[in-house]
Scaffold this motif. Structure first.
Motif, mmCIF file in Angstrom:
data_model
loop_
_atom_site.group_PDB
_atom_site.id
_atom_site.type_symbol
_atom_site.label_atom_id
_atom_site.label_comp_id
_atom_site.label_asym_id
_atom_site.label_seq_id
_atom_site.Cartn_x
_atom_site.Cartn_y
_atom_site.Cartn_z
ATOM 1 N N LEU A 17 0.763 -0.613 -0.086
ATOM 2 C CA LEU A 17 0.029 -0.264 -0.275
ATOM 3 C C LEU A 17 1.183 1.228 -0.453
ATOM 4 O O LEU A 17 1.178 2.216 -0.857
ATOM 5 N N GLU A 81 -5.957 2.371 6.539
ATOM 6 C CA GLU A 81 -6.466 2.102 7.459
ATOM 7 C C GLU A 81 -7.598 2.245 8.658
ATOM 8 O O GLU A 81 -8.756 1.550 8.096
ATOM 9 N N ARG A 82 -8.439 3.186 8.540
ATOM 10 C CA ARG A 82 -9.173 4.474 8.699
ATOM 11 C C ARG A 82 -10.879 4.034 7.174
ATOM 12 O O ARG A 82 -11.689 3.947 8.351
ATOM 13 N N THR A 83 -9.710 4.681 6.173
ATOM 14 C CA THR A 83 -11.064 5.381 4.961
ATOM 15 C C THR A 83 -12.019 4.722 5.546
ATOM 16 O O THR A 83 -13.354 5.031 4.914
ATOM 17 N N HIS A 84 -11.456 3.853 4.766
ATOM 18 C CA HIS A 84 -13.197 2.336 4.547
ATOM 19 C C HIS A 84 -13.092 1.629 5.482
ATOM 20 O O HIS A 84 -13.692 0.083 5.001
ATOM 21 N N GLY A 85 -13.259 2.008 6.472
ATOM 22 C CA GLY A 85 -12.968 0.185 7.470
ATOM 23 C C GLY A 85 -12.160 -1.100 7.839
ATOM 24 O O GLY A 85 -12.480 -1.502 8.113
ATOM 25 N N ALA A 86 -11.189 -0.872 6.904
ATOM 26 C CA ALA A 86 -9.994 -2.004 6.234
ATOM 27 C C ALA A 86 -10.266 -2.074 7.981
ATOM 28 O O ALA A 86 -9.134 -3.684 8.019
ATOM 29 N N LEU A 87 -9.304 -1.207 8.842
ATOM 30 C CA LEU A 87 -8.703 -2.369 10.459
ATOM 31 C C LEU A 87 -9.900 -2.863 10.798
ATOM 32 O O LEU A 87 -9.631 -4.280 11.511
ATOM 33 N N HIS A 88 -11.560 -2.294 10.710
ATOM 34 C CA HIS A 88 -12.519 -3.359 11.322
ATOM 35 C C HIS A 88 -12.042 -4.936 10.561
ATOM 36 O O HIS A 88 -12.300 -5.542 11.384
ATOM 37 N N GLY A 89 -11.985 -4.418 9.430
ATOM 38 C CA GLY A 89 -11.920 -6.262 8.143
ATOM 39 C C GLY A 89 -10.574 -6.967 8.963
ATOM 40 O O GLY A 89 -10.827 -7.414 9.422
ATOM 41 N N ILE A 90 -9.770 -6.167 9.319
ATOM 42 C CA ILE A 90 -8.739 -7.081 9.757
ATOM 43 C C ILE A 90 -9.063 -7.243 11.195
ATOM 44 O O ILE A 90 -9.045 -8.997 11.458
ATOM 45 N N ARG A 91 -9.294 -6.417 12.696
ATOM 46 C CA ARG A 91 -9.629 -6.989 13.673
ATOM 47 C C ARG A 91 -10.623 -8.489 13.198
ATOM 48 O O ARG A 91 -10.671 -8.895 14.388
#
Lengths: 231, 235
Positions: A17, A81-91
């Motif tokens: 990225l 990580e925050r813009t489209h919730g990718a961090l949620h996706g990883i969690r």
């Protein structure tokens, strides 16, 4: 094994990225070169004849460039990580938050270290310190820069994770990060001066401060990662 | 039961967004929660997905305490929320491959390719996600949610912004996953589509969850009428 596989996948993804985002790459590189150029124009073209003075100037320019480039890099790595919730996706994959933290530290250290490899010779050339630089000096210089970068990213990743979850977080990061990394900047700058002027590390105190504070930050932030990333 | 939420409450500051919500979902069930915008549906689904910690209440998934042991239950969940939970500069294949590695999916490349074929994105495998339309993104989100073959699907407004064919695709896919024995929760403000796909209906209005009926106990007209009455009562 599973943990290593997950951390490796996270690091690969982070680096992909970072390098795919050409505009960020260009921004950080141009910003760092500009810092070097501005100082070079301000203090040049006739630099002090004493190597010690030029060494102090170069060390301060290098650390200024790397600290601010580091803030941009850390911010970018969490905005992605925050813009489209990718961090949620990883969690949601059930991965341990400490693995997310470690992978972010490693990927940011790699990215910033590559920048340091490119910018340091440019600064040495501009400040007339390139002659007389041996392989040993280069290795020591990059060693100090990498330890400093590790400590900077250890605390920076945690704070970037917190600041990017708030409105206006990008400007917040520099306000909360810079006071905390003062021991790293002090230790790193003094060690860099010593290497550039004498070719070695004359005072163990500054190296101890750099290594000690970096390790303390890494350990503390690792323990806090779960609370910060999960909240 | 697969999922059991009891007395779930969530406060943001002084405002209670979810108020003492109780819900159970059994295998093969499609629970449809209807509610207007701002009713607390997304907050509730994020709590069920363990992305948000409730202020109080209990949540059990497959018998495990999902609030304390969230890491243990997360890989049983397939989640669709408003965000696509992925990286826009990566292609759908790269995204699926990355998340598959995190989940530990076996035969990953084949699985990614199969899923992308199933959701109709086979011609866009190598295009970055940020060029996708809403409908294409929704198809990707379905593939991402199904990647690790979860037993529970939590779908927040899965029909929003979709054209007729994309809506039909989502309806068909939900029906297919129900037949596969998955437990499914969908939230929507579209009573027509929710009625078509749901086996049990609930209303969520002003943060309060109200059990209404099983699909075979209520007609669509009655459901719509009850929903409108509830909305009028709180307006």
């Amino acid at each position: 094994m599973k943990a290593f596989r997950q951390i490796a996948a996270l690091i690969r993804k982070d680096l992909a990225l970072q390098f795919r985002s050409k505009e960020t790459l260009a921004l950080i590189f141009v910003f760092s070169v500009l810092v070097v150029l501005i100082f070079a124009f301000a203090f040049g073209p006739n630099f002090p004849p004493e190597k010690s003075e030029r060494g102090k100037l170069t060390a301060s320019v290098l650390w200024t460039a790397f600290v601010f480039a580091g803030i941009i890099t850390l911010n970018r790595s969490f905005v992605i990580e925050r813009t489209h919730g990718a961090l949620h996706g990883i969690r949601l994959t059930g991965v341990d938050a400490s693995h997310i933290y470690l992978s972010k530290v490693v990927s940011n250290v790699i990215f910033l270290f590559l920048l340091e490899i490119v910018i340091t010779p440019i600064a040495l050339q501009f400040f007339d310190l390139f002659d007389g630089v041996t392989i040993g000096i280069v290795l020591k210089l990059y060693g100090v820069l990498s330890i400093g970068t590790l400590g900077f990213c250890a605390v920076g990743v945690l704070l970037a994770c917190m600041s990017t979850s708030t409105d206006g977080g990008e400007s917040l990061l520099s306000v909360i990060l810079l006071p905390l990394v003062i021991p790293i900047i002090m230790g790193g700058t003094k060690c860099t001066v010593s290497i550039l002027v004498t070719g070695g590390l004359e005072e163990g105190f500054w190296l101890n401060m750099l290594v000690g504070s970096s390790l303390i930050y890494l350990a503390s932030a690792y323990l806090l990662a779960d609370a910060v990333i999960e909240e | 039961m697969r999922l059991s939420a009891s007395q779930i409450t969530k406060h943001f500051g002084y405002r209670a967004v979810v108020k003492k919500a109780n819900l159970t979902i059994n295998p093969g069930e499609v629970v449809a929660v209807f509610g207007p915008n701002g009713a607390g549906k997304t907050t509730f689904i994020k709590i069920l997905a363990t992305l948000l910690r409730p202020t109080s209440g209990k949540l059990e998934i497959e018998g495990a305490d999902a609030i304390a042991d969230y890491a243990k239950v997360r890989n049983m969940l397939g989640v669709i929320i408003h965000e696509h939970l992925a990286y826009p500069t990566l292609t759908p294949f790269e995204n699926l491959k990355f998340f598959g590695q995190m989940y530990g999916v076996e035969n990953l490349e084949t699985r990614c390719q199969t899923l992308l074929d199933e959701v109709g994105l086979q011609h866009f495998v190598h295009e970055p996600l940020h060029i996708f339309s809403r409908g294409m993104t929704q198809r990707f989100m379905i593939a991402r949610a199904l990647l690790h073959n979860p037993t529970i699907l939590l779908l927040d407004e899965p029909f929003s912004g979709l054209d007729a064919s994309a809506k039909q695709f989502v309806l068909d896919r939900i029906a297919q996953e129900q037949q596969n024995g998955k437990s499914i929760l969908i939230t929507t403000h579209n009573t027509e589509l929710g009625y078509l796909v749901g086996t049990r209906f609930l209303f969520m209005i002003n943060g309060e969850l109200e059990e209404i009926a099983q699909q075979d106990e209520i007609s669509e007209n009655t459901l719509v009428q009850m929903y409108e009455e509830r909305l009028t009562a709180v307006a």
